[in-house]
Scaffold this motif. Structure first.
Motif, PDB file in Angstrom:
ATOM      1  N   VAL A   1       0.859  -1.177   0.000  1.00  0.00           N
ATOM      2  CA  VAL A   1       0.000   0.000   0.000  1.00  0.00           C
ATOM      3  C   VAL A   1       0.899   1.232   0.000  1.00  0.00           C
ATOM      4  O   VAL A   1       1.725   1.396   0.910  1.00  0.00           O
ATOM      5  N   THR A   2       0.795   2.070  -1.025  1.00  0.00           N
ATOM      6  CA  THR A   2       1.682   3.224  -1.142  1.00  0.00           C
ATOM      7  C   THR A   2       1.538   4.138   0.078  1.00  0.00           C
ATOM      8  O   THR A   2       0.442   4.564   0.430  1.00  0.00           O
ATOM      9  N   GLY A   3       2.662   4.379   0.708  1.00  0.00           N
ATOM     10  CA  GLY A   3       2.657   5.221   1.894  1.00  0.00           C
ATOM     11  C   GLY A   3       2.010   4.588   3.095  1.00  0.00           C
ATOM     12  O   GLY A   3       1.755   5.269   4.100  1.00  0.00           O
ATOM     13  N   GLY A   4       1.756   3.292   3.036  1.00  0.00           N
ATOM     14  CA  GLY A   4       1.023   2.626   4.108  1.00  0.00           C
ATOM     15  C   GLY A   4       1.906   2.001   5.164  1.00  0.00           C
ATOM     16  O   GLY A   4       3.062   1.640   4.899  1.00  0.00           O
ATOM     17  N   MET A   5       1.361   1.873   6.361  1.00  0.00           N
ATOM     18  CA  MET A   5       2.022   1.174   7.450  1.00  0.00           C
ATOM     19  C   MET A   5       1.225  -0.089   7.769  1.00  0.00           C
ATOM     20  O   MET A   5       0.028  -0.021   8.065  1.00  0.00           O
ATOM     21  N   LYS A   6       1.899  -1.219   7.702  1.00  0.00           N
ATOM     22  CA  LYS A   6       1.238  -2.498   7.948  1.00  0.00           C
ATOM     23  C   LYS A   6       1.008  -2.686   9.439  1.00  0.00           C
ATOM     24  O   LYS A   6       1.908  -2.488  10.253  1.00  0.00           O
ATOM     25  N   GLY A   7      -0.221  -3.048   9.777  1.00  0.00           N
ATOM     26  CA  GLY A   7      -0.580  -3.227  11.177  1.00  0.00           C
ATOM     27  C   GLY A   7      -0.850  -4.674  11.518  1.00  0.00           C
ATOM     28  O   GLY A   7      -0.201  -5.582  10.984  1.00  0.00           O
ATOM     29  N   PRO A   8      -1.827  -4.932  12.377  1.00  0.00           N
ATOM     30  CA  PRO A   8      -2.121  -6.308  12.807  1.00  0.00           C
ATOM     31  C   PRO A   8      -2.551  -7.197  11.638  1.00  0.00           C
ATOM     32  O   PRO A   8      -3.260  -6.760  10.730  1.00  0.00           O
ATOM     33  N   CYS A   9      -2.127  -8.452  11.671  1.00  0.00           N
ATOM     34  CA  CYS A   9      -2.518  -9.462  10.674  1.00  0.00           C
ATOM     35  C   CYS A   9      -2.984 -10.702  11.427  1.00  0.00           C
ATOM     36  O   CYS A   9      -2.425 -11.063  12.456  1.00  0.00           O
ATOM     37  N   PHE A  10      -4.002 -11.351  10.908  1.00  0.00           N
ATOM     38  CA  PHE A  10      -4.527 -12.525  11.606  1.00  0.00           C
ATOM     39  C   PHE A  10      -5.365 -13.361  10.642  1.00  0.00           C
ATOM     40  O   PHE A  10      -5.798 -12.878   9.593  1.00  0.00           O
ATOM     41  N   ARG A  11      -5.580 -14.603  11.009  1.00  0.00           N
ATOM     42  CA  ARG A  11      -6.485 -15.482  10.267  1.00  0.00           C
ATOM     43  C   ARG A  11      -7.803 -15.532  11.029  1.00  0.00           C
ATOM     44  O   ARG A  11      -7.833 -15.914  12.202  1.00  0.00           O
TER      45      ARG A  11
END
Length: 270
Positions: free
Chosen positions: A43-53
């Motif tokens: 994601v341009t300019g994005g910050m990756k946060g929580p990930c989950f299934r």
């Protein structure tokens, strides 16, 4: 089949937005019919946060973009090896009970037209798979595939009354009449390499899954009058199109949003 997929969604705003929060369901499902390689989401300019299934077995990623910003691109690329499982979702781990998918939503709410369509199907009560195939055929016969005649907000009842629609409309209609027959059904988002006639299909796609006793979840693509095979890549599922949307988000600002989508699904040499 080895498929390379590239998918870009671009959001443009006529006034800069202050902040954007997104929930992405853009990673292929894990089951016997497909294996994912080299899959990236950016994601341009994005910050990756929580990930989950989540409970449906779908991989969810949270992203945040801090403004001011006038354009945001979500880019996906990777390779998926697929094989034909006759539409059966084998080896997919989830904890949501199938009976949950008997609940209707606004897009799948039935009217007299959908009730009549479901009643016309002479299915065997002891053969759920046969009934599901007949329900899918009924939807394919009642709604002709025509692009541009329906909208994202079109309901199954409206598409049936119109007699035309796209894959989203076929999926919603099939889900609606399957639930009428007390068969759990859900919406699936993904990609399709080519139609049943072999025409390339460089676009996102959607179909329905119906729960069959003894088999589990089985996919039905009424738009193409078939069950998903090696040409299909499954991303995720939900009660309807909105619930299963690959991208969901909230933009903070007063500007109007425009969206553009580009998808390419390419077959690679074996």
């Amino acid at each position: 089949m080895k498929l390379r997929i590239s998918h870009e969604t671009v959001y443009g705003y006529d006034k800069p937005i202050r902040n954007l929060v997104q929930s992405l369901r853009l990673t292929p499902s894990v089951f016997e019919g497909q294996k994912t390689h080299e899959w990236t989401i950016d994601v341009t300019g994005g910050m990756k946060g929580p990930c989950f299934r989540d409970g449906t077995g779908d991989w969810i990623e949270g992203w945040t973009v801090r403004g001011p910003v006038e354009e945001v691109s979500v880019r996906i690329s990777g390779r998926v090896d697929t094989r034909d499982t006759a539409g059966v979702l084998r080896g997919h781990r989830e904890v949501i009970h199938p009976m949950t998918y008997l609940r209707d939503t606004a897009p799948t709410r039935v009217d007299d037209g959908l009730k009549n369509l479901a009643a016309e199907v002479d299915g065997n009560a002891d053969d759920g798979l046969d009934t599901a195939h007949k329900l899918s055929s009924a939807v394919a016969g009642a709604i002709r595939y025509v692009s541009g005649v329906t909208k994202v907000s079109t309901t199954a009842a409206e598409a049936l009354a119109l007699g035309e629609g796209v894959c989203q409309d076929h999926a919603h209609a099939l889900i609606a009449i399957a639930r009428l027959r007390m068969m759990p059904a859900r919406y699936v988002s993904g990609y399709l390499h080519s139609t049943i006639d072999g025409d390339s299909h460089d676009a996102a796609h959607a179909w329905a899954e119906i729960f069959i006793d003894g088999l589990g979840w089985v996919g039905f693509d009424a738009a193409n009058s078939c069950c998903p095979d090696e040409r299909y890549v499954r991303l995720g599922s939900g009660l309807d199109a909105q619930d299963a949307a690959p991208i969901r988000g909230v933009a903070m600002g007063t500007g109007e949003e425009k969206m553009g989508v580009r998808v390419q699904v390419e077959e690679l040499p074996q």
